[in-house]
Design a protein around this motif. Structure first.
Motif, PDB file in Angstrom:
ATOM      1  N   LEU A 127       0.828  -1.207   0.000  1.00  0.00           N
ATOM      2  CA  LEU A 127       0.000   0.000   0.000  1.00  0.00           C
ATOM      3  C   LEU A 127       0.856   1.249   0.000  1.00  0.00           C
ATOM      4  O   LEU A 127       0.597   2.205  -0.702  1.00  0.00           O
ATOM      5  CB  LEU A 127      -0.870   0.029   1.264  1.00  0.00           C
ATOM      6  N   THR A 175     -11.488   3.255  -3.030  1.00  0.00           N
ATOM      7  CA  THR A 175     -12.385   2.442  -2.218  1.00  0.00           C
ATOM      8  C   THR A 175     -13.837   2.807  -2.480  1.00  0.00           C
ATOM      9  O   THR A 175     -14.720   1.984  -2.344  1.00  0.00           O
ATOM     10  CB  THR A 175     -12.071   2.613  -0.722  1.00  0.00           C
ATOM     11  N   VAL A 213     -15.367   0.816  -5.278  1.00  0.00           N
ATOM     12  CA  VAL A 213     -15.793  -0.537  -4.929  1.00  0.00           C
ATOM     13  C   VAL A 213     -17.279  -0.529  -4.568  1.00  0.00           C
ATOM     14  O   VAL A 213     -18.059  -1.335  -5.032  1.00  0.00           O
ATOM     15  CB  VAL A 213     -14.965  -1.075  -3.738  1.00  0.00           C
ATOM     16  N   TYR A 217     -18.137  -7.189  -6.780  1.00  0.00           N
ATOM     17  CA  TYR A 217     -16.797  -7.067  -7.321  1.00  0.00           C
ATOM     18  C   TYR A 217     -16.743  -7.351  -8.817  1.00  0.00           C
ATOM     19  O   TYR A 217     -15.759  -7.104  -9.457  1.00  0.00           O
ATOM     20  CB  TYR A 217     -15.834  -8.006  -6.592  1.00  0.00           C
ATOM     21  N   TYR A 264      -6.914 -10.989  -0.660  1.00  0.00           N
ATOM     22  CA  TYR A 264      -6.295 -10.155  -1.691  1.00  0.00           C
ATOM     23  C   TYR A 264      -7.060 -10.418  -2.975  1.00  0.00           C
ATOM     24  O   TYR A 264      -7.012 -11.510  -3.517  1.00  0.00           O
ATOM     25  CB  TYR A 264      -4.817 -10.516  -1.859  1.00  0.00           C
ATOM     26  N   VAL A 269      -7.634  -5.282  -4.063  1.00  0.00           N
ATOM     27  CA  VAL A 269      -8.367  -4.814  -2.892  1.00  0.00           C
ATOM     28  C   VAL A 269      -8.086  -5.767  -1.729  1.00  0.00           C
ATOM     29  O   VAL A 269      -8.239  -6.977  -1.855  1.00  0.00           O
ATOM     30  CB  VAL A 269      -9.893  -4.767  -3.172  1.00  0.00           C
ATOM     31  N   ILE A 270      -7.630  -5.199  -0.615  1.00  0.00           N
ATOM     32  CA  ILE A 270      -7.322  -6.008   0.566  1.00  0.00           C
ATOM     33  C   ILE A 270      -8.490  -5.905   1.534  1.00  0.00           C
ATOM     34  O   ILE A 270      -8.885  -4.817   1.942  1.00  0.00           O
ATOM     35  CB  ILE A 270      -6.029  -5.517   1.259  1.00  0.00           C
ATOM     36  N   GLU A 271      -9.037  -7.060   1.884  1.00  0.00           N
ATOM     37  CA  GLU A 271     -10.236  -7.087   2.705  1.00  0.00           C
ATOM     38  C   GLU A 271      -9.946  -7.919   3.943  1.00  0.00           C
ATOM     39  O   GLU A 271      -9.420  -9.026   3.848  1.00  0.00           O
ATOM     40  CB  GLU A 271     -11.338  -7.752   1.876  1.00  0.00           C
ATOM     41  N   MET A 297      -7.135  -0.769   0.598  1.00  0.00           N
ATOM     42  CA  MET A 297      -7.903  -1.464   1.622  1.00  0.00           C
ATOM     43  C   MET A 297      -9.390  -1.339   1.282  1.00  0.00           C
ATOM     44  O   MET A 297      -9.857  -0.270   0.903  1.00  0.00           O
ATOM     45  CB  MET A 297      -7.667  -0.853   3.009  1.00  0.00           C
TER      46      MET A 297
END
Lengths: 162, 331
Positions: free
Chosen positions: A111, A122, A125, A160, B102, B110-112, B220
């Motif tokens: 990151l 984000t 998403v 997604y 991941y 996207v890290i969840e 994230m």
């Protein structure tokens, strides 16, 4: 070697029995790196508010080595005394259990390596909810976030798929 | 000396393996119900206490994905890495019930973070009390799965408020090799099973790390925003839940796309989960009663005394309707 270093950190090897190990940490570059990495992982395990001073320093060094990276904003560094106090409260198994934190640290470093933080990312998403399903996506997402079904770990829910 | 920590970790692992082997060695004689429940409980333990690696395929509705799994129990901690092999890259790493996903999405990863309890093959819970209340178990034939001999067990619901399951359990290791879920018309709605599986001989953890693609951006995922209970000024009661369902969680949270806090409750019968949401009705008046289902997920929304009550879960439609209708809104 790394197993022994882990064991030393776990107090599974007494310090007096570990002279050769400590010597090799001093002399071997790889061993000394492993020692530092394990402490780094341990720092992360103690939680977001208790990252050790060394963690930030090393991260800054790493970031400096990256050509086009902006430095992240300064975060609060907790004093060494408090870190030590926290360490005493940790179970003996923490350096083995640190592996999960390592997984997070790897992602976190990734990151940090981005050239620019992308606050809109984000949001995208949540907005990407074009679906022909008749079940409203926001409820399906909320349900899966708290009570995931087995297959939802492997097959992406509709939010997604674009 | 050098491998002291390896020996230390390997001992309990060997002990548990031996334990699982002994208990599951009975074959398909006239087994009593208790013995069948023990077999399922051992499958729940084996999935967590054995170390194994393999490839399984997960199929629901129109989608099927192959997943490579590595699972390690070192005597104290459980580690697993699940790499989805088909389609967009996705990795799920877990330690105990802590999970990090991941997930590749366009040019980003996207890290969840999540909490999880029911990943394959550890999809059966360790506590069977609720399952025993709501399902019956039947012994069936033997079959070969993933080049291993397996005993087939059926888990049938006692009523029409949940789905039925068919489990393939490894004769030798007691491990769950395959699970299939059926709806009330006996159609397969979910199938997860190994293509190949073998036990791990090493306690090394070098595989326990995600593959990092330096060309991708990592972000994230939004975490659910959880608020203190007082943020929702509504009183309610839950009356006459469908048989066997119990409340297991309750939070006040923000839901993406909703400007106001929502009450979110989770109900479970031991295997299936239903979410119940209570929130103020949308002032634009678009809200109406709705019932929908897709695959094995059912959805119901209705207005109750000025509040929108919504239920969604991997259960038959009748169950979400009954759970939503169990809500009595007060003043």
């Amino acid at each position: 070697m790394s197993e022994q270093i882990s064991a030393l950190m776990d107090d599974e090897i007494a310090v007096e029995d570990a002279e050769h190990l400590i010597a090799s940490i001093h002399t071997s570059r790889q061993a000394s790196q492993t020692w530092h990495q394990y402490h780094l992982i341990g720092d992360a395990m103690r939680g977001d508010v208790a990252l050790g001073a060394g963690f930030k320093q090393k991260l800054m060094q790493k970031i400096e080595q990256e050509p086009t990276v902006l430095a992240p904003s300064a975060s609060k560094v907790v004093s060494g005394a408090k870190t030590e106090a926290l360490k005493d409260k940790l179970p003996a198994s923490w350096s083995i259990a640190a592996s999960f934190a390592a997984v997070m640290v790897v992602g976190w470093l990734a990151l940090q390596q981005q050239s620019q933080p992308n606050p809109s990312a984000t949001l995208e998403v949540a907005k990407a909810t074009t679906t022909s399903e008749s079940i409203p996506n926001e409820y399906l997402m909320a349900h899966q976030s708290l009570a995931p079904s087995t297959s939802s770990y492997y097959i992406q829910s509709v939010n997604y798929s674009e | 000396m050098i491998s002291s920590s390896r020996v230390f970790l390997a001992k309990p692992l060997a002990g548990i393996t031996l334990f699982v082997l002994c208990v599951t060695s009975f074959a398909g004689h006239a087994a009593t119900d208790d013995e069948l429940w023990v077999m399922l409980q051992k499958a729940a333990v084996a999935a967590r206490a054995l170390s194994y690696e393999g490839v399984f395929v997960c199929q629901t509705g129109q989608q099927a994905k192959a997943v490579q799994i590595t699972h390690l129990f070192d005597g104290r901690n459980e580690f697993s890495r699940n790499v989805v092999l088909d389609g967009a890259s996705r990795e799920v790493l877990s330690q105990g019930s802590n999970l990090v996903i991941y997930n590749a999405k366009n040019e980003k990863i996207v890290i969840e973070k999540k909490r999880g309890q029911n990943m394959f093959p550890a999809m059966l819970p360790l506590n069977f009390d609720a399952i025993k209340e709501n399902y019956t178990v039947h012994l069936s034939t033997h079959e070969r799965v993933a080049d291993r001999q397996a005993q087939i067990l059926f888990l049938e619901p006692k009523d029409r408020l949940r789905y039925s399951y068919k489990f393939w359990i490894d004769d030798e290791y007691g491990l769950l090799l395959k699970s299939v879920r059926f709806n009330q018309r006996s159609e397969i709605i979910e199938s997860i099973g190994f293509n190949r599986v073998s036990l791990l001989n090493s306690v090394a953890l070098d595989w326990f790390t995600p593959r990092i693609d330096s060309k991708k951006n990592y972000v994230m995922a939004d975490e659910p925003v959880i608020l203190p209970d007082g943020k929702l000024s509504v009183t309610w009661e839950i009356k006459e839940l469908p048989a066997g369902y119990r409340k297991v969680d309750q939070i006040v949270r923000m839901v993406p796309g909703k400007p106001y806090p929502v009450m979110h409750m989770i109900f479970s019968d031991g295997l299936a989960s239903v979410s119940l949401f209570i929130e103020p009705t949308n002032k634009s008046g678009k809200t109406k009663v709705a019932l929908a289902s897709s695959g094995y997920t059912s959805f119901y929304a209705g207005v109750n005394n000025g509040y929108l009550v919504t239920a969604v879960g991997e259960v038959p439609e009748a169950t979400v309707v009954q759970i939503a209708n169990a809500v009595v809104i007060g003043k």
